[in-house]
Motif scaffolding. Structure first.
Motif, PDB file in Angstrom:
ATOM      1  N   TYR A  10      31.745  63.017  41.994  1.00 17.95           N
ATOM      2  CA  TYR A  10      31.914  61.606  41.651  1.00 17.95           C
ATOM      3  C   TYR A  10      32.925  60.902  42.530  1.00 17.95           C
ATOM      4  O   TYR A  10      33.775  61.526  43.162  1.00 17.95           O
ATOM      5  N   LYS A  11      32.816  59.579  42.494  1.00 17.02           N
ATOM      6  CA  LYS A  11      33.784  58.742  43.196  1.00 17.02           C
ATOM      7  C   LYS A  11      33.908  57.444  42.409  1.00 17.02           C
ATOM      8  O   LYS A  11      32.918  56.947  41.873  1.00 17.02           O
ATOM      9  N   ILE A  12      35.096  56.906  42.316  1.00 22.52           N
ATOM     10  CA  ILE A  12      35.261  55.639  41.605  1.00 22.52           C
ATOM     11  C   ILE A  12      35.017  54.481  42.561  1.00 22.52           C
ATOM     12  O   ILE A  12      35.540  54.472  43.684  1.00 22.52           O
ATOM     13  N   ILE A  13      34.205  53.528  42.122  1.00 19.91           N
ATOM     14  CA  ILE A  13      34.032  52.315  42.923  1.00 19.91           C
ATOM     15  C   ILE A  13      34.405  51.090  42.081  1.00 19.91           C
ATOM     16  O   ILE A  13      34.254  51.087  40.861  1.00 19.91           O
ATOM     17  N   ILE A  14      34.887  50.075  42.767  1.00 19.76           N
ATOM     18  CA  ILE A  14      35.340  48.854  42.095  1.00 19.76           C
ATOM     19  C   ILE A  14      34.206  47.833  42.139  1.00 19.76           C
ATOM     20  O   ILE A  14      33.720  47.495  43.222  1.00 19.76           O
ATOM     21  N   VAL A  15      33.770  47.364  40.957  1.00 20.12           N
ATOM     22  CA  VAL A  15      32.684  46.374  40.954  1.00 20.12           C
ATOM     23  C   VAL A  15      33.197  44.964  40.669  1.00 20.12           C
ATOM     24  O   VAL A  15      32.465  43.986  40.809  1.00 20.12           O
ATOM     25  N   ASP A  16      34.434  44.862  40.267  1.00 17.62           N
ATOM     26  CA  ASP A  16      34.985  43.554  39.883  1.00 17.62           C
ATOM     27  C   ASP A  16      36.498  43.654  39.818  1.00 17.62           C
ATOM     28  O   ASP A  16      37.044  44.745  39.697  1.00 17.62           O
ATOM     29  N   GLY A  17      37.167  42.498  39.895  1.00 11.98           N
ATOM     30  CA  GLY A  17      38.610  42.481  39.660  1.00 11.98           C
ATOM     31  C   GLY A  17      39.445  42.578  40.915  1.00 11.98           C
ATOM     32  O   GLY A  17      40.626  42.904  40.860  1.00 11.98           O
ATOM     33  N   LEU A  18      38.835  42.292  42.070  1.00 16.74           N
ATOM     34  CA  LEU A  18      39.563  42.348  43.329  1.00 16.74           C
ATOM     35  C   LEU A  18      40.244  41.024  43.640  1.00 16.74           C
ATOM     36  O   LEU A  18      39.780  39.964  43.211  1.00 16.74           O
ATOM     37  N   GLY A  19      41.304  41.102  44.397  1.00 15.43           N
ATOM     38  CA  GLY A  19      41.948  39.886  44.924  1.00 15.43           C
ATOM     39  C   GLY A  19      42.969  39.306  43.988  1.00 15.43           C
ATOM     40  O   GLY A  19      44.151  39.616  44.065  1.00 15.43           O
ATOM     41  N   SER A  20      42.483  38.454  43.081  1.00 14.69           N
ATOM     42  CA  SER A  20      43.393  37.762  42.185  1.00 14.69           C
ATOM     43  C   SER A  20      42.601  37.217  41.013  1.00 14.69           C
ATOM     44  O   SER A  20      41.381  37.145  41.072  1.00 14.69           O
ATOM     45  N   LYS A  21      43.316  36.847  39.945  1.00  9.41           N
ATOM     46  CA  LYS A  21      42.591  36.241  38.831  1.00  9.41           C
ATOM     47  C   LYS A  21      42.398  34.757  39.066  1.00  9.41           C
ATOM     48  O   LYS A  21      41.519  34.130  38.480  1.00  9.41           O
ATOM     49  N   ARG A  22      43.253  34.176  39.885  1.00 11.54           N
ATOM     50  CA  ARG A  22      43.076  32.749  40.207  1.00 11.54           C
ATOM     51  C   ARG A  22      43.531  32.440  41.622  1.00 11.54           C
ATOM     52  O   ARG A  22      44.315  33.183  42.218  1.00 11.54           O
ATOM     53  N   MET A  23      43.012  31.343  42.146  1.00 16.33           N
ATOM     54  CA  MET A  23      43.419  30.863  43.463  1.00 16.33           C
ATOM     55  C   MET A  23      44.851  30.356  43.369  1.00 16.33           C
ATOM     56  O   MET A  23      45.325  30.042  42.286  1.00 16.33           O
ATOM     57  N   GLY A  24      45.484  30.194  44.507  1.00 20.44           N
ATOM     58  CA  GLY A  24      46.804  29.578  44.463  1.00 20.44           C
ATOM     59  C   GLY A  24      47.784  30.255  45.392  1.00 20.44           C
ATOM     60  O   GLY A  24      47.429  31.172  46.144  1.00 20.44           O
ATOM     61  N   PHE A  25      49.005  29.788  45.322  1.00 20.17           N
ATOM     62  CA  PHE A  25      50.050  30.243  46.233  1.00 20.17           C
ATOM     63  C   PHE A  25      50.278  31.756  46.161  1.00 20.17           C
ATOM     64  O   PHE A  25      50.387  32.422  47.181  1.00 20.17           O
ATOM     65  N   LYS A  26      50.325  32.261  44.921  1.00 20.94           N
ATOM     66  CA  LYS A  26      50.600  33.693  44.761  1.00 20.94           C
ATOM     67  C   LYS A  26      49.523  34.549  45.435  1.00 20.94           C
ATOM     68  O   LYS A  26      49.825  35.548  46.063  1.00 20.94           O
ATOM     69  N   PHE A  27      48.286  34.126  45.265  1.00 20.64           N
ATOM     70  CA  PHE A  27      47.166  34.855  45.883  1.00 20.64           C
ATOM     71  C   PHE A  27      47.335  34.874  47.408  1.00 20.64           C
ATOM     72  O   PHE A  27      47.170  35.907  48.060  1.00 20.64           O
ATOM     73  N   TRP A  28      47.700  33.749  47.944  1.00 19.32           N
ATOM     74  CA  TRP A  28      47.919  33.644  49.389  1.00 19.32           C
ATOM     75  C   TRP A  28      49.048  34.581  49.837  1.00 19.32           C
ATOM     76  O   TRP A  28      48.931  35.316  50.809  1.00 19.32           O
ATOM     77  N   LEU A  29      50.121  34.552  49.049  1.00 17.62           N
ATOM     78  CA  LEU A  29      51.284  35.397  49.333  1.00 17.62           C
ATOM     79  C   LEU A  29      50.905  36.880  49.302  1.00 17.62           C
ATOM     80  O   LEU A  29      51.187  37.636  50.225  1.00 17.62           O
ATOM     81  N   TYR A  30      50.242  37.284  48.235  1.00 15.70           N
ATOM     82  CA  TYR A  30      49.878  38.681  48.057  1.00 15.70           C
ATOM     83  C   TYR A  30      48.886  39.153  49.115  1.00 15.70           C
ATOM     84  O   TYR A  30      48.792  40.327  49.416  1.00 15.70           O
ATOM     85  N   ARG A  31      48.130  38.210  49.660  1.00 17.54           N
ATOM     86  CA  ARG A  31      47.147  38.576  50.680  1.00 17.54           C
ATOM     87  C   ARG A  31      47.785  38.699  52.061  1.00 17.54           C
ATOM     88  O   ARG A  31      47.346  39.470  52.887  1.00 17.54           O
ATOM     89  N   ASN A  32      48.791  37.889  52.315  1.00 21.68           N
ATOM     90  CA  ASN A  32      49.257  37.749  53.695  1.00 21.68           C
ATOM     91  C   ASN A  32      50.580  38.413  54.038  1.00 21.68           C
ATOM     92  O   ASN A  32      50.951  38.467  55.205  1.00 21.68           O
ATOM     93  N   PHE A  33      51.290  38.893  53.046  1.00 28.35           N
ATOM     94  CA  PHE A  33      52.571  39.548  53.346  1.00 28.35           C
ATOM     95  C   PHE A  33      52.583  40.947  52.759  1.00 28.35           C
ATOM     96  O   PHE A  33      52.543  41.128  51.540  1.00 28.35           O
ATOM     97  N   LYS A  34      52.614  41.908  53.667  1.00 27.47           N
ATOM     98  CA  LYS A  34      52.486  43.321  53.297  1.00 27.47           C
ATOM     99  C   LYS A  34      53.400  43.735  52.160  1.00 27.47           C
ATOM    100  O   LYS A  34      53.003  44.463  51.264  1.00 27.47           O
ATOM    101  N   GLY A  35      54.655  43.289  52.246  1.00 26.57           N
ATOM    102  CA  GLY A  35      55.628  43.657  51.210  1.00 26.57           C
ATOM    103  C   GLY A  35      55.156  43.214  49.834  1.00 26.57           C
ATOM    104  O   GLY A  35      55.210  43.972  48.872  1.00 26.57           O
ATOM    105  N   TYR A  36      54.647  41.985  49.778  1.00 24.30           N
ATOM    106  CA  TYR A  36      54.133  41.450  48.513  1.00 24.30           C
ATOM    107  C   TYR A  36      52.856  42.171  48.093  1.00 24.30           C
ATOM    108  O   TYR A  36      52.638  42.430  46.911  1.00 24.30           O
ATOM    109  N   THR A  37      52.020  42.462  49.070  1.00 25.06           N
ATOM    110  CA  THR A  37      50.767  43.170  48.749  1.00 25.06           C
ATOM    111  C   THR A  37      51.092  44.499  48.083  1.00 25.06           C
ATOM    112  O   THR A  37      50.550  44.829  47.020  1.00 25.06           O
ATOM    113  N   LYS A  38      52.006  45.239  48.698  1.00 28.35           N
ATOM    114  CA  LYS A  38      52.364  46.565  48.173  1.00 28.35           C
ATOM    115  C   LYS A  38      52.972  46.456  46.778  1.00 28.35           C
ATOM    116  O   LYS A  38      52.672  47.267  45.901  1.00 28.35           O
TER     117      LYS A  38
END
Ligand code: ADP
Ligand code: MG
Length: 204
Positions: free
Chosen positions: A145-173
């Protein structure tokens, strides 16, 4: 292009926000349609942006159902994804189903979870809506078996935090770590429930 016709007989399952239909022209795909009113939180648009972002960064998508873009249907705009299927063509079950029905031993579950964690951390992937029904447990070979993600990626909503979490490694981690802790809490709860034989799980 002509409109794709969907109906209730093609419905696979409904989540909190989207209904997931079997693609009537392609057995290996599903179509997700928003059914909630208001659309203030468009999960289709957000996931489309996020998965394309990952593709642009040439991210390994081996634990994600790929997404192919929007099509027009009689129920409105839909987003096409790979359908979760096992090696033998049978529909894949959710990870929650596997836990609830004790199909895998705890040791096997832990191993798959650890693999997923390593994958997310290595590839800097945000898995934020950590419900166990958003993970599927794909049988890739007999009893493997292997686990695959079918939903729930990225963020729950658009906005500044999503941008931050996407673009700055420290925040992503940081975000990956935080959401992982949430996921583990949900997982442990489900394991306890399964141990106690507390059924039914409302959603599998
Ligand atoms: N790629 C897929 N293949 C098969 N079934 C899927 C797939 N994606 C979602 N589903 C099923 O449809 C349900 C709803 O889809 P989901 O994307 O989770 O919607 P929501 O964003 O509303 O939570 C899931 O819980 C799962 O049971
Ligand atoms: Mg969901």
């Amino acid at each position: 292009m002509s409109q794709i016709q969907l109906n209730e007989s093609l419905l696979i399952a409904k989540g909190g926000e989207r209904a997931c239909y079997l693609h009537p022209l392609d057995n290996s795909k599903v179509i997700k349609i928003l059914y909630t009113q208001g659309n203030h939180n468009n999960q289709n648009k957000l996931e489309y942006i996020y998965i394309n972002d990952l593709k642009r960064k040439k991210t390994d998508l081996s634990h994600i159902t790929d997404c192919y873009g929007f099509i027009s249907t009689n129920l409105g705009e839909g987003l096409v994804f790979d359908r979760a299927l096992n090696y033998d063509g049978k529909p894949t079950k959710s990870f929650r189903y596997m836990v609830a029905n004790k199909i895998l031993t705890l040791k096997e579950q832990k191993k798959l979870i650890e693999e997923l964690k390593q994958y997310l951390e290595k590839n800097l992937i945000l898995f934020v809506d950590t419900s166990l029904t958003n993970l599927f447990c794909q049988e890739i070979q007999k009893d493997k078996y292997k686990i695959i993600i079918v939903d729930g990626l990225g963020s729950k909503r658009m906005g500044f935090k999503f941008w931050l979490y996407r673009n700055f490694k420290g925040y992503t981690k940081y975000k990956i770590k935080r959401q992982w802790a949430k996921f583990m809490k949900m997982y442990e709860k489900d394991v306890k429930r399964a141990e106690l034989g507390k059924r039914p799980f409302t959603r599998l």
